[in-house]
Scaffold this active site. Structure first.
Site: not given
Ligand code: PBG
Length: 327
Positions: A198, A208, A251
């Site tokens: 990620k 967010r 991701k």
């Molecule tokens: C945080 C989390 C995020 C997403 C899923 N879980 C955002 C981040 O890491 O700040 C993003 C998913 C998306 O943008 O569709 N645990």
């Protein structure tokens, strides 16, 4: 001129093209992320994600039923927590009576065959907007100290009926610690889909917005990966395999197809791609301007995830795609 090898022969008709197509996207490959909020006022659209909503429990149940009827067999739940319930310790994350646990139980009760994936990270519940506990003196995001509450969350979610635990904080030893906690609590068949690679990405903005979970201070670069790196993703993969992950995720998706491909060459585990919020928003915006054909582009990108090596895709386009695949 003698041309003996003509690749165009195989492209001559739709029937031929379909016969030799190497990859295709199916409804069973799609995982639908859903946002759950405190009730009772139905659903509200997320401004930066047109067509995607925050649902209260009742509205969520209806949406899950519709997805199921369309052939989608897995949903990934994210909670939108009221600001007054957020605190530095993210205590709402382990409230057995919280909306998250209620929703998991309710879905399992009414649709036992629907797979439920649940999120294990502190950001939805944290007043700091970080995925882990924060040391307020130094500003550090704490790795080991956060493990205990994450393990409690995972066990609580498994007890509520979650099929797949998704540790999304991208810090160290999440999979190992959660796997041990699940085993110790008797949930040996609960899967872990690790957010293995990620990246610290600029594509998470609309998500967010949806959760109002942006970091209050700093960024996530000390835990999420630098987008210049690929070998590091393989080190993450090795750790997650050792620690007992069942599915490994990459991701975001679109700018990281090379990482999906790399994983497919280095692991025998199933690979998931997360087609994230910013990718969704870009396509929606361009389509609204009339600059692209949304339906065709969505089919193309979802097929590309499969071609790169993903077995499944978490995507906000899941419902729309399922509808069209059913036509
Ligand atoms: C945080 C989390 C995020 C997403 C899923 N879980 C955002 C981040 O890491 O700040 C993003 C998913 C998306 O943008 O569709 N645990």
């Amino acid at each position: 001129m003698e041309i003996l090898s003509r690749n165009r022969r195989l492209r001559k008709s739709d029937a031929l093209r379909q016969m030799v197509r190497e990859t295709s996207i199916n409804t069973s490959d799609l995982i639908a992320p859903l946002f759950l909020k405190e009730g009772p006022n139905g659903k509200e659209e997320i401004t930066s994600m047109p067509g995607i909503y925050r649902y209260d429990l009742k509205a969520l149940m209806q949406e899950v039923q519709e997805l199921y009827n369309l052939g989608i067999k897995c949903v990934s739940l994210f909670p939108v927590i009221d600001e007054n319930k957020k605190n530095p310790n993210a205590m709402e994350s382990i409230n057995p009576e919280g909306i998250y646990q209620l929703a998991i139980k309710e879905i399992k009760h009414s649709l036992p065959e629907m797979l439920i994936m649940t999120d294990v990270a502190l950001d939805p519940y944290s007043s700091d907007g970080h995925d882990g506990l924060v040391d307020h003196k130094t500003g550090q995001i704490l790795n080991d100290e956060t493990l205990e509450i994450l393990c409690q969350m995972a066990v609580l979610q498994a007890a509520s009926g979650s099929d797949i635990i998704g540790p999304s904080d991208m810090m160290d030893y999440r999979v190992g610690a959660i796997r041990k906690a699940l085993e110790a609590a008797g949930y040996k068949d609960t899967l872990i889909m690790s957010y293995t690679a990620k990246y610290a990405s600029n594509f998470y903005g609309p998500f967010r917005d949806a959760l109002n979970s942006a970091p209050k201070k700093g960024d996530k670069k000390t835990y999420q990966m630098d987008y210049g790196n690929a070998s590091e993703a393989l080190r993450e993969l090795q750790n997650d395999e050792r620690e007992g992950a069942d599915i490994v995720m990459v991701k975001p998706g679109l700018a990281y197809l090379d990482i999906i491909k790399l994983f497919s060459e280095h692991t025998c585990l199933p690979i998931a791609a997360y087609n994230v919020s910013g990718e969704y928003a870009m396509i929606k915006a361009a389509a609204k301007m009339g600059w692209i054909d949304e339906n065709k582009i969505v089919h193309e990108i979802l097929t590309a995830f499969k071609r790169a090596g993903a077995s499944m895709v978490l995507t906000y386009f899941a419902k729309d795609m399922a509808k069209r695949l059913n036509e």
